[in-house]
Design an enzyme around this catalytic site. Structure first.
Site, PDB file in Angstrom:
ATOM      1  N   HIS A 149      -5.094  -2.617  -6.974  1.00 42.74           N
ATOM      2  CA  HIS A 149      -4.568  -3.877  -6.456  1.00 42.74           C
ATOM      3  C   HIS A 149      -5.715  -4.821  -6.102  1.00 42.74           C
ATOM      4  O   HIS A 149      -6.881  -4.427  -6.110  1.00 42.74           O
ATOM      5  CB  HIS A 149      -3.695  -3.649  -5.203  1.00 42.74           C
ATOM      6  CG  HIS A 149      -2.341  -3.096  -5.505  1.00 42.74           C
ATOM      7  ND1 HIS A 149      -2.100  -1.744  -5.603  1.00 42.74           N
ATOM      8  CD2 HIS A 149      -1.150  -3.709  -5.736  1.00 42.74           C
ATOM      9  CE1 HIS A 149      -0.808  -1.551  -5.874  1.00 42.74           C
ATOM     10  NE2 HIS A 149      -0.214  -2.727  -5.957  1.00 42.74           N
ATOM     11  N   LYS A 153      -5.212  -6.462  -0.438  1.00 45.00           N
ATOM     12  CA  LYS A 153      -4.148  -5.524  -0.066  1.00 45.00           C
ATOM     13  C   LYS A 153      -4.696  -4.511   0.931  1.00 45.00           C
ATOM     14  O   LYS A 153      -5.732  -3.886   0.698  1.00 45.00           O
ATOM     15  CB  LYS A 153      -3.598  -4.805  -1.305  1.00 45.00           C
ATOM     16  CG  LYS A 153      -2.390  -3.927  -0.991  1.00 45.00           C
ATOM     17  CD  LYS A 153      -1.698  -3.463  -2.239  1.00 45.00           C
ATOM     18  CE  LYS A 153      -0.486  -2.588  -1.929  1.00 45.00           C
ATOM     19  NZ  LYS A 153       0.542  -3.306  -1.135  1.00 45.00           N
TER      20      LYS A 153
END
Length: 244
Positions: A149, A153
């Site tokens: 990600h 995140k």
């Protein structure tokens, strides 16, 4: 008979998912945004003229039929409490929730239709079913879930990785190993790897646009609103009937 559009309140509207929801919701004739909430309560360019409340003033929200929440664990209790007081449903994609918060969410499901999912991608919902079947077919193989990600995140493993890991465990009776990567602006990539002697099976999903998650959440909201009290499953909703 024409039904009135479902009145939606977006909680966590200043985040990536919240902004995508505000931008894409007008594409649907069966949904209408009535208000949104952010920490500061400032207007948002994605929805000019839409009332935006501060999360500290949720009780000032206008009448709505269902809330969509993509916020943070520390803000989740506020929207859950508002839905409980208003007697309305809740669709949430907030990850990193505590056990106590899930217990409170389950308690709300006894009175209202609710849905929580770590991932609102249609492709991931299909992948989850495939992973469980594959893991059951090769129970003695090693299993790994690798997720990537963007650098912003916070939770790791991701909620989607844990969702896929649960599918692995349901299939073979043992949890997989997890690995997480945070780099650049990766929207979301998930790889389930099943490895046996001399061979390896890989099942993967790669998202290139955050819009897929927002559109999935809007579809979930429209479907949940037609259901009775209970904690509903996103994948089950999708597989229950053909998509239009």
């Amino acid at each position: 008979m024409n039904l009135s559009p479902l009145r939606i309140f977006v909680h966590g509207a200043s985040g990536r998912m919240g902004r995508a929801l505000l931008r894409l919701a007008p594409e649907r004739s069966d949904l209408v945004l009535v208000a949104a909430a952010t920490r500061a309560g400032a207007p948002l360019p994605e929805a000019p003229g839409l009332p935006v409340l501060a999360t500290s003033a949720l009780d000032a929200a206008p009448v709505f039929d269902l809330a969509i929440d993509f916020s943070l664990p520390e803000a989740f209790d506020g929207i859950l409490g508002l839905c409980r007081r208003r007697g309305v449903g809740l669709v949430s994609g907030t990850t990193g929730l505590s056990e106590a918060q899930f217990e409170a969410f389950n308690a709300l499901s006894e009175r209202q239709a609710v849905l929580w999912s770590a991932n609102f991608s249609i492709g991931v919902a299909v992948l989850r079913a495939l992973v469980q079947r594959a893991a059951a077919a090769v129970p003695g193989w090693d299993a790994d879930v690798v997720e990537s990600h963007h650098v912003h995140k916070k939770d790791a493993p991701s909620g989607t990785a844990l969702l896929l890991g649960a599918a692995v465990e349901a299939g073979r009776g043992r949890a997989p190993h997890y690995a997480s990567l945070r780099a650049g602006d990766i929207v979301g990539e998930h790889l389930v790897q099943l490895t046996g002697p001399g061979e390896r099976l890989e099942l993967a999903h790669r998202a290139t646009s955050r819009d897929i998650f927002a559109r999935g959440a809007l579809e979930a909201a429209a479907r949940v609103a037609r259901l009775g009290p209970g904690r509903h499953d996103f994948g089950a909703l999708l597989l229950a009937e053909p998509r239009a």
